[in-house]
Design a protein around this motif. Structure first.
Motif, short mmCIF file in Angstrom:
data_model
loop_
_atom_site.label_atom_id
_atom_site.label_comp_id
_atom_site.label_asym_id
_atom_site.label_seq_id
_atom_site.Cartn_x
_atom_site.Cartn_y
_atom_site.Cartn_z
N ARG A 20 0.81 -1.22 0.00
CA ARG A 20 0.00 0.00 0.00
C ARG A 20 0.84 1.27 0.00
O ARG A 20 0.30 2.36 -0.20
CB ARG A 20 -0.98 -0.03 1.17
CG ARG A 20 -1.94 -1.22 1.06
CD ARG A 20 -3.17 -1.05 1.90
NE ARG A 20 -4.09 -2.15 1.69
CZ ARG A 20 -5.36 -2.15 2.12
NH1 ARG A 20 -5.82 -1.08 2.78
NH2 ARG A 20 -6.14 -3.17 1.90
N ASP A 21 2.13 1.15 0.24
CA ASP A 21 3.05 2.26 -0.03
C ASP A 21 2.62 3.55 0.66
O ASP A 21 2.64 4.64 0.09
CB ASP A 21 3.12 2.46 -1.56
CG ASP A 21 4.37 3.17 -2.04
OD1 ASP A 21 5.37 3.14 -1.31
OD2 ASP A 21 4.33 3.74 -3.14
N ARG A 25 1.86 8.78 0.36
CA ARG A 25 0.53 9.38 0.16
C ARG A 25 0.51 10.88 0.37
O ARG A 25 -0.35 11.58 -0.18
CB ARG A 25 -0.48 8.72 1.12
CG ARG A 25 -0.76 7.26 0.81
CD ARG A 25 -1.62 6.64 1.89
NE ARG A 25 -1.80 5.21 1.68
CZ ARG A 25 -2.28 4.38 2.61
NH1 ARG A 25 -2.63 4.86 3.81
NH2 ARG A 25 -2.40 3.10 2.35
N LEU A 34 1.11 10.04 -11.24
CA LEU A 34 0.66 8.70 -11.59
C LEU A 34 -0.31 8.73 -12.77
O LEU A 34 -0.27 7.85 -13.64
CB LEU A 34 -0.01 8.05 -10.38
CG LEU A 34 0.91 7.69 -9.21
CD1 LEU A 34 0.10 7.16 -8.04
CD2 LEU A 34 1.96 6.67 -9.64
N THR A 40 0.87 3.31 -15.09
CA THR A 40 -0.07 3.21 -13.98
C THR A 40 -1.28 2.39 -14.39
O THR A 40 -1.82 2.55 -15.49
CB THR A 40 -0.52 4.61 -13.53
OG1 THR A 40 0.63 5.35 -13.08
CG2 THR A 40 -1.53 4.54 -12.40
N TYR A 77 -5.02 6.42 -4.37
CA TYR A 77 -3.83 5.60 -4.60
C TYR A 77 -3.97 4.30 -3.82
O TYR A 77 -4.17 4.30 -2.61
CB TYR A 77 -2.59 6.36 -4.14
CG TYR A 77 -1.29 5.61 -4.31
CD1 TYR A 77 -0.98 4.97 -5.50
CD2 TYR A 77 -0.37 5.55 -3.26
CE1 TYR A 77 0.23 4.29 -5.65
CE2 TYR A 77 0.84 4.87 -3.40
CZ TYR A 77 1.12 4.25 -4.61
OH TYR A 77 2.31 3.57 -4.76
N GLY A 79 -1.59 1.55 -4.20
CA GLY A 79 -0.30 1.00 -3.85
C GLY A 79 0.45 0.46 -5.06
O GLY A 79 0.11 0.77 -6.21
N ARG A 80 1.47 -0.37 -4.81
CA ARG A 80 2.30 -0.93 -5.86
C ARG A 80 2.42 -2.44 -5.69
O ARG A 80 2.38 -2.96 -4.57
CB ARG A 80 3.71 -0.31 -5.85
CG ARG A 80 3.74 1.15 -6.21
CD ARG A 80 5.15 1.71 -6.25
NE ARG A 80 5.13 3.14 -6.55
CZ ARG A 80 5.14 3.65 -7.78
NH1 ARG A 80 5.19 2.81 -8.83
NH2 ARG A 80 5.11 4.95 -7.98
N SER A 85 4.75 -1.68 -10.25
CA SER A 85 3.64 -1.02 -10.94
C SER A 85 2.69 -0.38 -9.95
O SER A 85 2.33 -1.00 -8.93
CB SER A 85 2.87 -2.03 -11.80
OG SER A 85 3.70 -2.54 -12.84
N ALA A 86 2.28 0.85 -10.24
CA ALA A 86 1.38 1.59 -9.36
C ALA A 86 -0.07 1.37 -9.77
O ALA A 86 -0.38 1.24 -10.96
CB ALA A 86 1.71 3.08 -9.40
N TYR A 87 -0.97 1.37 -8.77
CA TYR A 87 -2.39 1.17 -8.99
C TYR A 87 -3.17 2.30 -8.34
O TYR A 87 -2.90 2.68 -7.20
CB TYR A 87 -2.85 -0.17 -8.40
CG TYR A 87 -2.24 -1.37 -9.08
CD1 TYR A 87 -2.97 -2.10 -10.02
CD2 TYR A 87 -0.94 -1.77 -8.79
CE1 TYR A 87 -2.41 -3.21 -10.65
CE2 TYR A 87 -0.37 -2.87 -9.42
CZ TYR A 87 -1.11 -3.58 -10.34
OH TYR A 87 -0.56 -4.67 -10.97
#
Length: 324
Positions: A20-21, A25, A34, A40, A77, A79-80, A85-87
């Motif tokens: 969740r990185d 945030r 992103l 993304t 956001y 996470g990765r 890869s970011a989501y």
């Protein structure tokens, strides 16, 4: 993540592997950057539906690249993944379906988590659950609970801040216990609420109250709903349940007595069942169990000793823990 072999390891929605990185945030341009990056992955939610695609194993989410105009919506956001890869999730609350989109929904390309969750892999079901939980929170927290002023999203969608007094508000999760209760003959207790289909049956569940432990909540809920005292309360696993904002914590418990005294407000019917009775009635359609998405079904099938055949697999219906 390492889990004990004594817990339920295969619960739907519970094994998402996304980082969740959280430490990024607060970066002010995080979402802008992103949404400008074609790498993304965007999970587009229309209300509580996401677009899916069939696979040989079941379903997957139809994720896409960012598109012009995405920034006009509320984006959060997520996470990765392990590859970096970011989501993000785009929360499209005001979308009005076109005729073509309505047909896509009818063809089940756009599905709810209730319907699609059991067919999605751990990665995608975790994404969907996280996004839906945040969408449900944003939908119901547009105003400050302290002064009533409007709140606005902050920190990549993980905080809402009051425009009047500056107070910050965070996503909520309502803790609930769910328990498979058995008697001295190893029969399982299945019940249904007044709002359920008359052939439905599931294990008991209820919310944890302030100042209460999980084990105490199990004992209290069983006693209040069916008049049974329990002992030997044991943890079995937990499942996020974003309908709208719960964490279901599963237990088994042993009844001291099999005599039932029902609370008619909460419970319309309840009975003890042997394994043979559950299997026969589920297969014939006389008993409609919870869907395979739910921890309830896992608790029942753990007691039974394996998968149960259901005459018609339902989409998970409304329960008390869905209404708070």
């Amino acid at each position: 993540m390492t889990l004990s072999s004594e817990t339920l390891l295969e619960l739907s929605l519970s094994n998402g592997a996304l980082d969740r990185d959280a430490h990024v945030r607060r970066e002010p341009e995080l979402l802008t950057g992103l949404l400008a990056d074609p790498a993304t992955r965007v999970l587009h939610l229309r209300g509580d539906r996401a677009r899916t695609q069939p696979t040989d194993e079941g379903l997957r989410l139809a994720l896409r690249e960012p598109e012009p105009g995405d920034g006009d919506h509320l984006v959060v956001y997520l996470g990765r993944d392990g590859g970096g890869s970011a989501y993000v999730a785009l929360l499209d609350e005001a979308h009005e379906e076109t005729q073509e989109e309505a047909q896509e929904s009818a063809d089940e390309q756009w599905q709810t988590l209730r319907r699609a969750g059991a067919s999605l892999g751990d990665h995608d079901s975790g994404l969907f659950a996280e996004a839906l939980a945040l969408a449900n929170w944003h939908r119901t927290h547009t105003h400050c609970p302290r002064c009533g002023a409007t709140t606005v999203p902050r920190e990549a969608g993980w905080v809402r801040q009051c425009e009047q007094d500056g107070s910050e508000h965070y996503p909520r999760t309502d803790m609930a216990v769910i328990m498979a209760v058995t008697d001295e003959d190893d029969r399982i207790l299945l019940a249904r609420g007044p709002q359920w289909h008359e052939r439905s049956g599931s294990v008991l569940a209820g919310f944890v109250e302030p100042g209460e432990s999980l084990e105490a909540a199990v004992a209290r809920e069983v006693l209040e709903e069916v008049g049974v005292t329990v002992t030997d309360v044991r943890y079995r696993g937990s499942q996020p349940w974003p309908f709208p904002a719960s964490l279901m914590v599963g237990f088994t418990a042993r009844a001291v007595s099999a005599q039932l005294r029902l609370d008619p407000v909460e419970i319309a019917a309840a009975s003890w069942y042997t394994r043979e009775e559950v299997a026969q009635r589920a297969a014939s359609g006389q008993l409609r169990l919870s869907s395979r998405l739910s921890i309830a079904r896992h608790l029942i099938e753990e007691w039974y000793g394996g998968p149960l055949t259901q005459a018609e697999e339902p989409v998970e219906g409304l329960r008390a823990v869905d209404r708070r």
